[in-house]
Design an enzyme around this catalytic site. Structure first.
Site, PDB file in Angstrom:
ATOM      1  CD  GLU A   1     -19.065  -3.970   8.680  1.00 45.30           C
ATOM      2  OE1 GLU A   1     -18.325  -3.099   8.203  1.00 45.30           O
ATOM      3  OE2 GLU A   1     -19.254  -5.092   8.126  1.00 45.30           O
TER       4      GLU A   1
ATOM      5  CE  LYS B   1      -4.273   1.339   2.393  1.00 49.60           C
ATOM      6  NZ  LYS B   1      -5.116   0.999   3.556  1.00 49.60           N
TER       7      LYS B   1
ATOM      8  NE  ARG C   1     -21.517  -4.696   4.718  1.00 47.90           N
ATOM      9  CZ  ARG C   1     -20.339  -5.075   4.238  1.00 47.90           C
ATOM     10  NH1 ARG C   1     -19.236  -4.546   4.695  1.00 47.90           N
ATOM     11  NH2 ARG C   1     -20.272  -6.007   3.313  1.00 47.90           N
TER      12      ARG C   1
END
Length: 634
Positions: free
Chosen positions: A369, A284, A397
């Site tokens: 979640e 990244k 969610r």
């Protein structure tokens, strides 16, 4: 020197490039990304990490005939650049400009507007099934999945189905940078980490082969026997067997910054004719020193920055998140039973100071979640008070878990919903405009909306003190009010912000829109309309003192940054009806539609949520002399 990037207007141009020029193209893309995103802000680190991967994808596959699905879509900037949208990056994430995620309205190359993680494999499974049933089996389906997304349960549900159909080839690219926002957590992360760090099977086998070759009588037979134990050796040295045991062919790990290596792996995977996982190792922020050296999140998302130093331009005002972070840390010192749960969002939701002070009392469960909420239920059952911190949009969610796992058991779990209301630049999927509608149907749920920093601290403390059921605290992605918005009185649990005798209109302000409500009152006063403004603090359920106050007014106006359906306005109107109060309610809220990206203040204004627009509408209602504006008691 020839400028390659300016010559790219479609994937066909990428395919036509001589392979010797691909490194130059990658360098130009990185330079453009840093220069452009530093001006607008956006997701920089993830896109710097997928430059070579994206180039290779567009050289191997034929988009849009072949379908490319990104999970999550914030890593699709390079894809946008290679599909004809390079010139649009000047308005990235701005109103009327380029979306920060794939957008079906922008391009035929964007199939899924995906910015909620762990969904791409389910889309891919469905697309592959559809192509098989409609004689389109020549169309490849490719899903790019981050290692962070693989912490989500939906990925594994989809893998179970994809692997069960070897005649429906789905190519899964695991973009493994060891991070989602922060370093990826959990058992899967450890598994992928082992793949990163272990010596390769081929190298180990070659070493044994070379050693045994020096013993001519027994060396060859022993090597053959060892080669027959390939699966066991792979389990020891490269635990990719987990994927292969599912029935998925595994290729890798591949250096994700070597275009040739990625392209070769993708071609082999495409031609295999069955589901394949290609495991690419990327970094990244690759190629940009400030991002590479950023320990927090490798410049996952940046504001406007100086492109040379990577430092933000200007001083950011205090945020709601920062205030929450301070108060949560203070509460942690006061209460040993307080624990925190988050879903791969430790730093974005402000839990990092708490985690530094109390590392054993913070649980980052990855992009999961549903698990986060039910795990919090277990923590509460065990005698602790969990604070679940997520973006408001991601609470959607886990609705079933909030309803059936927390509320049904009347458990003391506090939900802190960051980025509630309009988030602005992140667009439709990130606007937290559904939470009040969702939580309003949950029995026993209490929801607070602070209007300023003082109230945020106050209401957070009240929330964690409540032990009779779940609570929620919501605040926006915005700068927090620098000074306290003081109350002039208190009625029930409500703060009276503006009181007037013989008031005509009662304005109910929800949370951070209190300054707007006060501005509306000033504008109405200038038109001779006397107004009272209240802040309920706890907006759901409706304060029991509100109906009597409403009965003394000719009109009730509610102002909130939730969708108009099922929000505070609807709750107030329903409560007044149930109490026999005939005062009409006019709700000002977000339209029940998906809102495009833009500055928060602009999106609110375009949705009719500005003091000027609200005041104008109220003045027109009063000017019409509607009999419904008469007070119930008159």
């Amino acid at each position: 020197m020839r400028r390659l990037l300016s010559e790219i207007s479609s994937p066909a141009d990428v395919k036509a490039l001589d392979p010797t020029l691909l490194s130059q193209l990658a360098d130009e893309i990185r330079t453009f990304l840093v220069d452009s995103v530093s001006r607008t802000g956006g997701h920089l680190g993830p896109n710097l990490g997928v430059v070579e991967l994206t180039i290779a994808m567009h050289r191997v596959f034929d988009s849009p005939h072949d379908v490319l699905v990104w999970d999550t879509g914030h890593q699709a900037y390079v894809h946008k650049m290679l599909t004809g949208r390079l010139d649009d990056f000047g308005k990235l994430r701005q109103g009327g400009g380029l979306s920060g995620y794939p957008s079906r309205a922008e391009s035929e190359h964007d199939v899924v507007e995906n910015s909620h993680a762990s969904t791409a494999l389910s889309y891919a499974d469905g697309l592959a099934k559809a192509f098989a049933l409609t004689d389109q089996s020549d169309r490849a389906v490719v899903a790019v999945v981050g290692d962070g997304a693989l912490t989500g349960g939906m990925c594994w549900e989809a893998l179970n189905n994809i692997a069960a159909a070897p005649d429906r080839p789905v190519l899964i690219i695991v973009n493994d940078n060891g991070r989602s926002y922060a370093p990826t957590v959990g058992g899967l992360a450890q598994h992928l980490g082992a793949l990163r760090l272990s010596p390769s099977y081929e190298q180990a086998l070659d070493l044994v082969k070379n050693s045994l070759a020096r013993t001519p009588l027994v060396g060859a037979p022993l090597y053959d026997a060892l080669h027959g134990m390939k699966k066991g050796l792979k389990d020891l040295l490269q635990p990719q067997a987990m994927f292969e045991d599912l029935g998925l062919k595994y290729v890798g790990p591949i250096d994700g910054h070597d275009v040739g290596a990625v392209e070769g792996a993708l071609r082999r995977a495409r031609d295999y004719g069955a589901p394949v996982i290609v495991h690419c190792l990327t970094d990244k922020g690759h190629g940009y020193a400030p991002a590479e050296n950023d320990e927090a999140d490798n410049f996952h998302g940046v504001p406007v920055i100086d492109p040379v130093s990577g430092r933000p331009v200007g001083v950011a005002p205090p945020s709601w998140t920062a205030v929450f972070a301070e108060e949560m840390l203070a509460l942690g010192h006061e209460r040993a039973d307080l624990v925190a749960v988050t879903a791969a969002m430790l730093r974005p939701v402000g839990l990092h100071p708490f985690a530094h002070a109390f590392p054993d009392r913070v649980f980052d469960v990855g992009i999961a979640e549903q698990h986060a909420v039910t795990s919090a239920a277990g923590l509460a059952m065990g005698g602790l008070h969990p604070v679940v911190c997520v973006y408001a949009t991601f609470l959607n969610r886990a609705f079933d878990q909030v309803l059936m796992d927390v509320a049904l058991h009347r458990l003391p779990v506090t939900f802190v919903l960051d980025r509630a209301g309009v988030t602005g630049e992140d667009g439709a999927s990130h606007n937290g405009m559904w939470d009040l509608s969702i939580l309003g149907v949950v029995p026993g749920m209490r929801v607070a909306a602070p209007r300023d920093a003082v109230r945020l601290r106050e209401l957070l403390r009240e929330a964690v003190e409540h032990d009779a059921g779940p609570t929620a605290l919501r605040f926006p992605k915005a700068s927090v009010e620098s000074s306290e918005i003081a109350a002039v009185d208190r009625l029930g649990g409500m703060d009276i912000l503006r009181r007037a005798d013989d008031s005509d209109v009662l304005v109910v302000a929800v949370g951070a829109l209190a300054p707007m409500a006060l501005d509306v009152a000033d504008r109405l006063h200038a038109q001779g309309i006397v107004t009272t403004v209240v802040d309920p603090r706890w907006v759901l359920p409706v304060d029991q003192a509100l109906p009597a106050l409403a009965a003394a007014h000719g009109l009730v106006v509610t102002i909130e940054d939730n969708g108009v359906a099922g929000g505070v306005g609807d709750a107030v109107a329903r409560e007044l009806r149930s109490r026999g109060v005939r005062t009409p309610v006019r709700s000002f809220a977000l339209p029940q539609q998906f809102l495009a990206q833009g500055r928060r203040v602009d999106v609110l204004a375009e949705s009719g949520l500005s003091a000027q627009e609200i005041a104008r509408a109220v003045v027109e209602s009063v000017a019409q002399h509607d009999p419904a504006l008469e007070r119930t008691g008159d």
